[in-house]
Enzyme design. Structure first.
Site, PDB file in Angstrom:
ATOM      1  N   THR A  13      -3.122  -6.126   2.732  1.00  0.00           N
ATOM      2  CA  THR A  13      -3.018  -4.750   3.210  1.00  0.00           C
ATOM      3  C   THR A  13      -1.726  -4.473   3.961  1.00  0.00           C
ATOM      4  O   THR A  13      -1.445  -3.325   4.279  1.00  0.00           O
ATOM      5  CB  THR A  13      -4.200  -4.407   4.132  1.00  0.00           C
ATOM      6  OG1 THR A  13      -4.172  -5.284   5.264  1.00  0.00           O
ATOM      7  CG2 THR A  13      -5.530  -4.538   3.414  1.00  0.00           C
ATOM      8  N   LYS A  14      -0.954  -5.526   4.272  1.00  0.00           N
ATOM      9  CA  LYS A  14       0.295  -5.381   5.030  1.00  0.00           C
ATOM     10  C   LYS A  14       1.361  -6.272   4.420  1.00  0.00           C
ATOM     11  O   LYS A  14       1.054  -7.229   3.706  1.00  0.00           O
ATOM     12  CB  LYS A  14       0.076  -5.762   6.494  1.00  0.00           C
ATOM     13  CG  LYS A  14      -0.855  -4.814   7.202  1.00  0.00           C
ATOM     14  CD  LYS A  14      -1.002  -5.160   8.664  1.00  0.00           C
ATOM     15  CE  LYS A  14      -1.945  -4.140   9.280  1.00  0.00           C
ATOM     16  NZ  LYS A  14      -2.322  -4.442  10.598  1.00  0.00           N
ATOM     17  N   HIS A  49      -6.036   7.839  -3.196  1.00  0.00           N
ATOM     18  CA  HIS A  49      -6.436   9.250  -3.146  1.00  0.00           C
ATOM     19  C   HIS A  49      -6.003   9.839  -1.810  1.00  0.00           C
ATOM     20  O   HIS A  49      -5.897   9.136  -0.803  1.00  0.00           O
ATOM     21  CB  HIS A  49      -7.947   9.382  -3.302  1.00  0.00           C
ATOM     22  CG  HIS A  49      -8.452   8.893  -4.626  1.00  0.00           C
ATOM     23  ND1 HIS A  49      -8.194   9.551  -5.799  1.00  0.00           N
ATOM     24  CD2 HIS A  49      -9.188   7.804  -4.957  1.00  0.00           C
ATOM     25  CE1 HIS A  49      -8.759   8.900  -6.804  1.00  0.00           C
ATOM     26  NE2 HIS A  49      -9.365   7.828  -6.314  1.00  0.00           N
ATOM     27  N   LYS A  86      -0.183 -20.110   7.990  1.00  0.00           N
ATOM     28  CA  LYS A  86       0.929 -20.987   8.363  1.00  0.00           C
ATOM     29  C   LYS A  86       2.138 -20.593   7.540  1.00  0.00           C
ATOM     30  O   LYS A  86       2.084 -19.645   6.761  1.00  0.00           O
ATOM     31  CB  LYS A  86       0.570 -22.453   8.164  1.00  0.00           C
ATOM     32  CG  LYS A  86       0.390 -22.891   6.712  1.00  0.00           C
ATOM     33  CD  LYS A  86       0.027 -24.351   6.632  1.00  0.00           C
ATOM     34  CE  LYS A  86       0.454 -24.959   5.318  1.00  0.00           C
ATOM     35  NZ  LYS A  86       0.311 -26.396   5.289  1.00  0.00           N
TER      36      LYS A  86
END
Length: 174
Positions: free
Chosen positions: A139-140, A87, A157
């Site tokens: 999120t990345k 949104h 790792k």
């Protein structure tokens, strides 16, 4: 109860196989028919799934107007959630957000293993050969061969890329 499970198993298999009619979803993709096996692909014309990729039950993918691409030979645990839009919370007219959606493509490259109950947010690219631990929130972007986990997911790792590439060259796929 066994008869009900058999009927439901068959129904889920038919329900999930309807996605094969989309050209960008490989007919070798495997949609889990397990009880309760529903896999939800919202707007499947904006979703690409590569050959021999396995999606398990309770997978939910919603690209909105963006695009979700899943590579080949990926193994997806149950409960995966991918949204390729959010949104507009930076609205100047309404709070907490307005009626506009902001789309960002999501890409999962080849040979990725995603554990159960993983969430992937808009705009993320997951590199080749990545392993995402159960319960992670991605999120990345994640680099090739990384093993990640947590909320937000962080690199724990790296896999042995030399061994990985040798097995890939030998076509030693599971």
């Amino acid at each position: 109860m066994k008869l009900f499970n058999k009927i439901y198993f068959y129904f889920c298999k038919i329900y999930n196989n309807k996605y094969y009619k989309y050209n960008q979803i490989s007919n070798s993709a495997i949609f889990s028919p397990e009880f309760p096996g529903f896999i939800t692909l919202i707007n499947p014309s904006n979703i690409s799934i590569g050959e021999s990729t396995v999606l398990n039950r309770r997978t939910h993918i919603n690209p909105g107007k963006a695009y979700v691409k899943i590579g080949k030979f990926c193994h997806i645990g149950q409960g995966l959630t991918i949204y390729a839009f959010n949104h507009n919370y930076e609205s100047t007219t309404k709070i907490p957000y307005d009626n506009m959606n902001v789309g960002k493509n999501v890409e999962i490259k080849d040979f990725v293993w995603i554990g159960v109950n993983v969430t992937i947010v808009p705009g993320v690219t997951i590199g080749e050969g990545v392993i995402v631990a159960a319960g992670s929130v991605v999120t990345k972007n994640i680099p090739d061969f990384a093993v990640v986990g947590g909320n937000p997911a962080k690199v724990i790792k790296y896999r042995d890329s030399e061994k990985f590439l040798k097995l890939k060259e030998q076509k030693a796929f599971f």
